[in-house]
Design a protein around this motif. Structure first.
Motif, short mmCIF file in Angstrom:
data_model
loop_
_atom_site.label_atom_id
_atom_site.label_comp_id
_atom_site.label_asym_id
_atom_site.label_seq_id
_atom_site.Cartn_x
_atom_site.Cartn_y
_atom_site.Cartn_z
N HIS A 85 0.84 -1.21 0.00
CA HIS A 85 0.00 0.00 0.00
C HIS A 85 0.88 1.25 0.00
CE1 HIS A 85 -3.88 2.00 1.72
NE2 HIS A 85 -3.03 2.98 1.45
N HIS A 87 1.21 5.50 -1.78
CA HIS A 87 0.69 6.61 -2.59
C HIS A 87 1.92 7.35 -3.14
CE1 HIS A 87 -3.46 6.42 -0.76
NE2 HIS A 87 -2.76 5.85 0.21
N LYS A 154 -0.62 3.87 -5.84
CA LYS A 154 -1.93 4.37 -6.23
C LYS A 154 -1.82 5.74 -6.88
CE LYS A 154 -3.41 2.37 -1.85
NZ LYS A 154 -4.01 1.11 -2.22
N HIS A 253 -9.73 1.45 1.30
CA HIS A 253 -9.31 2.11 2.53
C HIS A 253 -10.50 2.02 3.47
CE1 HIS A 253 -6.20 3.87 -0.01
NE2 HIS A 253 -5.65 4.46 1.04
N HIS A 276 -5.92 -0.44 6.39
CA HIS A 276 -5.96 0.36 7.63
C HIS A 276 -6.61 -0.43 8.77
CE1 HIS A 276 -4.21 4.16 6.41
NE2 HIS A 276 -4.94 4.15 5.31
N ASP A 328 2.24 2.70 3.31
CA ASP A 328 1.29 3.80 3.13
C ASP A 328 2.04 5.06 2.68
OD1 ASP A 328 -1.19 4.99 2.98
OD2 ASP A 328 -1.32 5.50 5.10
ZN LIG Z 1 -3.67 4.87 1.68
#
Ligand SMILES: [Zn+2]
Length: 429
Positions: A85, A87, A154, A253, A276, A328
């Protein structure tokens, strides 16, 4: 031929002298991590052909001329980390918001004051292609040097048709130039952008009818931020169902800021992962386990947000949910590319055992990307992705904190990063 071997003949990669090999495949060794002492790994064409005791290495697996040969000098070897995961694709930073949080300003407060995700959206839209691509490639490089060989990333800081597509193109550009294997996810539903604050359905219409057709060819998964201040359960359902019509499997999420129904939705729709899960009750955990939905835990984020809350590991464990870990990596709540740090935080802050954390950072994370058995373990047939640690045990990962323990990183049977601290990684005769 043993279970540790899939074929005979010359190999193009041989790592010997391993003091402790962690296969993350219980059938190959001791305990849940499948640990083998005094081991060797051989590979051909990027795939593992042998992983087991060095004394049992079949003589017909001799290295071919020009093969890569490494002597581990008694150090430990683990599978390359899989970051489930991130970003990664964004411009700018929010160091000032981080500092404000340290002085007591809350995350949701910063979001309401024009900071938060909307601010990174403004930075990302304003960035030139070259800047966005370079920033993404640099972050992949940092992840690789810290032992990550497969990584999910992502979109979600564009939130227009053009900028979401541009983000996924920047990711594809960076992935082509990096040794990290990148799994792209479309996250046009990261947030309803500011300009659609009074027309949420208008944004979802745009996402469904224009953004998804433009972005789906560049993505493997569709994701939505289902939580307070982001998308509702009904809105998230609409996004995931629309994504499915474009062939994208869902990730979600879920339950980060409260028990907002995301975990139940992820299970109901058969999402590959729910991420999460800081709030998750027994019923939700059972539903996730029954659906085969992997729980992706992001302990770096909860640690840095200083909420004092971690995902309820006992509830997830008791229900039999597969656990995965991710950084994350994002500019707001956790700017970190290191799965080594995440493993440590998962143990120290998140309540996982070292074995659970390492399994979640490799095989579990691979499952959260639909790649179970292909990456994240060192078993015959899997990708030869591994990390030679500067340490004699995998326990050093949570224990020896705050330094880079990745001495040599191998991706697909080739050295991808080498800190050159005395380990020969040359092509042999
Ligand atoms: Zn995230």
């Amino acid at each position: 031929m043993t279970a540790a071997q899939v074929r005979a003949g010359p190999v193009d990669f041989l790592l010997s002298g391993i003091g402790q090999l962690v296969t993350c495949h219980p059938a190959l060794g001791e305990g849940p991590l499948g640990v083998v002492e005094r081991a060797a790994v051989a590979a051909a064409g990027g795939r593992v052909v042998y992983a087991g005791p060095e004394a049992g290495l079949p003589p017909d697996l001799a290295p071919a001329s020009g093969a890569t040969r490494i002597d581990a000098l008694g150090q430990a070897v683990v599978p390359g980390f899989v970051d489930a995961h991130t970003h990664l694709v964004f411009a700018g930073d929010r160091a000032d918001e981080f500092a404000a949080r340290l002085r007591g300003v809350g995350y949701e407060q910063a979001q309401a004051a024009g900071g938060g995700i909307n601010r990174t959206v403004r930075h990302t839209r304003a960035a030139a292609d070259a800047e966005l691509r370079r920033a993404t490639l640099d972050r992949l490089g940092l992840a690789l040097r810290h032992g990550t060989t497969t990584l999910e990333a992502k979109s979600g800081y564009g939130l227009t048709v053009t900028d979401e597509r541009r983000s996924l193109e920047a990711l594809a550009w960076a992935a082509e130039r990096s040794r990290v294997e990148v799994v792209p996810t479309f996250l046009g539903a990261h947030l309803i952008p500011e300009e659609f604050a009074d027309d949420r359905d208008g944004y979802l219409d745009l996402l469904e009818h224009e953004m998804l057709p433009a972005c789906a060819p560049l993505a493997s998964f569709v994701d939505a931020f289902c939580d307070r201040g982001a998308l509702t359960v009904a809105e998230s359902r609409r996004v995931l169902e629309a994504g499915a019509r474009h062939g994208l499997r869902g990730k979600l999420h879920a339950n980060e800021l409260g028990s907002t129904g995301g975990a139940a939705l992820a299970a109901e729709l058969g999402c590959v992962s729910a991420d999460h899960l800081l709030f998750c009750d027994q019923g939700e955990a059972k539903a996730l386990a029954a659906a085969g939905t992997v729980a992706v835990l992001l302990p770096g984020t909860s640690f840095l947000l200083r909420t004092g809350r971690a995902a309820p590991v006992e509830v997830l464990r008791d229900a039999g949910v597969t656990l995965a870990l991710g950084t994350d990596c994002n500019p707001g709540t956790c700017y970190c590319e290191s799965m080594q740090l995440v493993i440590a935080l998962a143990c120290v802050h998140g309540g996982l055992t070292p074995e659970e954390a390492l399994l979640a950072a490799t095989d579990g994370a691979a499952r959260a990307l639909g790649r179970g058995g292909q990456v994240g373990r060192l078993s015959p047939g899997a990708a030869c992705d591994l990390v030679l640690l500067a340490g004699r045990s995998y326990l050093d990962l949570p224990y020896h904190l705050g330094v880079n323990l990745a001495k040599v990183v191998v991706k697909g049977g080739r050295v991808a990063a080498d800190d050159a601290a005395g380990v020969p990684a040359e092509a042999g005769p």
